[in-house]
Design a protein around this motif. Sequence first.
Motif, PDB file in Angstrom:
ATOM      1  N   GLY A  96       0.829  -1.198   0.000  1.00 56.42           N
ATOM      2  CA  GLY A  96       0.000   0.000   0.000  1.00 56.42           C
ATOM      3  C   GLY A  96       0.861   1.244   0.000  1.00 56.42           C
ATOM      4  N   THR A  97       0.242   2.358   0.315  1.00 51.67           N
ATOM      5  CA  THR A  97       0.942   3.640   0.284  1.00 51.67           C
ATOM      6  C   THR A  97       1.844   3.782   1.506  1.00 51.67           C
ATOM      7  N   ILE A  98       3.050   4.288   1.273  1.00 51.14           N
ATOM      8  CA  ILE A  98       3.999   4.572   2.348  1.00 51.14           C
ATOM      9  C   ILE A  98       4.061   6.089   2.493  1.00 51.14           C
ATOM     10  N   TYR A  99       3.755   6.569   3.700  1.00 49.65           N
ATOM     11  CA  TYR A  99       3.807   7.999   4.006  1.00 49.65           C
ATOM     12  C   TYR A  99       5.060   8.254   4.832  1.00 49.65           C
ATOM     13  N   MET A 100       5.802   9.298   4.469  1.00 53.28           N
ATOM     14  CA  MET A 100       7.043   9.600   5.176  1.00 53.28           C
ATOM     15  C   MET A 100       7.316  11.095   5.196  1.00 53.28           C
ATOM     16  N   VAL A 113      15.009  10.563   7.787  1.00 54.20           N
ATOM     17  CA  VAL A 113      13.794  10.031   7.159  1.00 54.20           C
ATOM     18  C   VAL A 113      12.972   9.364   8.253  1.00 54.20           C
ATOM     19  N   GLU A 114      11.694   9.633   8.264  1.00 51.52           N
ATOM     20  CA  GLU A 114      10.790   9.005   9.222  1.00 51.52           C
ATOM     21  C   GLU A 114       9.544   8.538   8.478  1.00 51.52           C
ATOM     22  N   ILE A 115       9.221   7.275   8.627  1.00 57.00           N
ATOM     23  CA  ILE A 115       7.998   6.734   8.024  1.00 57.00           C
ATOM     24  C   ILE A 115       6.869   6.941   9.023  1.00 57.00           C
ATOM     25  N   THR A 116       5.824   7.617   8.581  1.00 53.32           N
ATOM     26  CA  THR A 116       4.710   7.901   9.481  1.00 53.32           C
ATOM     27  C   THR A 116       3.591   6.872   9.348  1.00 53.32           C
ATOM     28  N   GLU A 117       3.504   6.221   8.195  1.00 47.97           N
ATOM     29  CA  GLU A 117       2.448   5.215   8.011  1.00 47.97           C
ATOM     30  C   GLU A 117       2.820   4.288   6.868  1.00 47.97           C
ATOM     31  N   LEU A 118       2.689   2.983   7.109  1.00 49.09           N
ATOM     32  CA  LEU A 118       2.854   2.006   6.043  1.00 49.09           C
ATOM     33  C   LEU A 118       2.127   0.728   6.397  1.00 49.09           C
ATOM     34  N   SER A 119       1.785  -0.055   5.385  1.00 46.64           N
ATOM     35  CA  SER A 119       1.055  -1.310   5.556  1.00 46.64           C
ATOM     36  C   SER A 119       1.774  -2.408   4.777  1.00 46.64           C
ATOM     37  N   GLU A 120       3.003  -2.667   5.160  1.00 46.20           N
ATOM     38  CA  GLU A 120       3.793  -3.664   4.451  1.00 46.20           C
ATOM     39  C   GLU A 120       3.739  -5.004   5.188  1.00 46.20           C
ATOM     40  N   THR A 121       4.326  -6.019   4.606  1.00 52.78           N
ATOM     41  CA  THR A 121       4.324  -7.356   5.177  1.00 52.78           C
ATOM     42  C   THR A 121       5.101  -7.373   6.489  1.00 52.78           C
ATOM     43  N   ALA A 122       4.478  -7.929   7.530  1.00 52.12           N
ATOM     44  CA  ALA A 122       5.134  -8.013   8.838  1.00 52.12           C
ATOM     45  C   ALA A 122       6.415  -8.836   8.724  1.00 52.12           C
TER      46      ALA A 122
END
Length: 191
Positions: A96-100, A113-122
């Motif tokens: 999905g979308t990665i917000y950073m 760099v800081e990732i604020t939201e992501l839905s990647e594979t655990a």
Amino acid sequence: MKKANIMKDVFIPVLSLLIICIVFTFLLGLTNKATADKIKTLSLQAEAEARTKVLDTAKTFSDEKTENGITYYEGYDGNGEIVGYIFPEETKGYGGTIYMQVGINTDGTVHGVEITELSETAGLGMNAKNQPWFLEQYKDMGGVIGVAKNNPADTEIQALTGATITSKAVTLGVNNAIESFNKLTGGENNG
């Protein structure tokens, strides 16, 4: 006799399910309305915290600015001098979308760099956020950054094992921030 069975076997269960669906839809709507403001507040707070992490040399930040289609924040030191810029970026990852948020120093190098939201594979793509070494690779890099699976060159970062798509997506966001910085400030890569 058959009409009674149809009424008992079909109509009553369908009506019961319909009523249950209506009640739960109403309750979900109320829950959403009750929590929407809190979710928005927490999201804005997380973004503000990310800004302080990606440009920790800044004491204060400007409000969000947009210039030539580029959205950014300016970071200031204690004397009001600009020490860098923060660019909110979003890219498409595997899940999905990665917000950073990407902090760029005034010399055009990445500060953080800081990732604020992501839905990647655990355990794979989620390591982009959970493994500090991954994001730390970008620090002090400038220009176009590449991704290598093994033995990265000076202009590349080491991809996460099993998460090359996520690694490339984060790198794309960082490269987009560097490009935005160069367009905004007339930096070295400004066509």
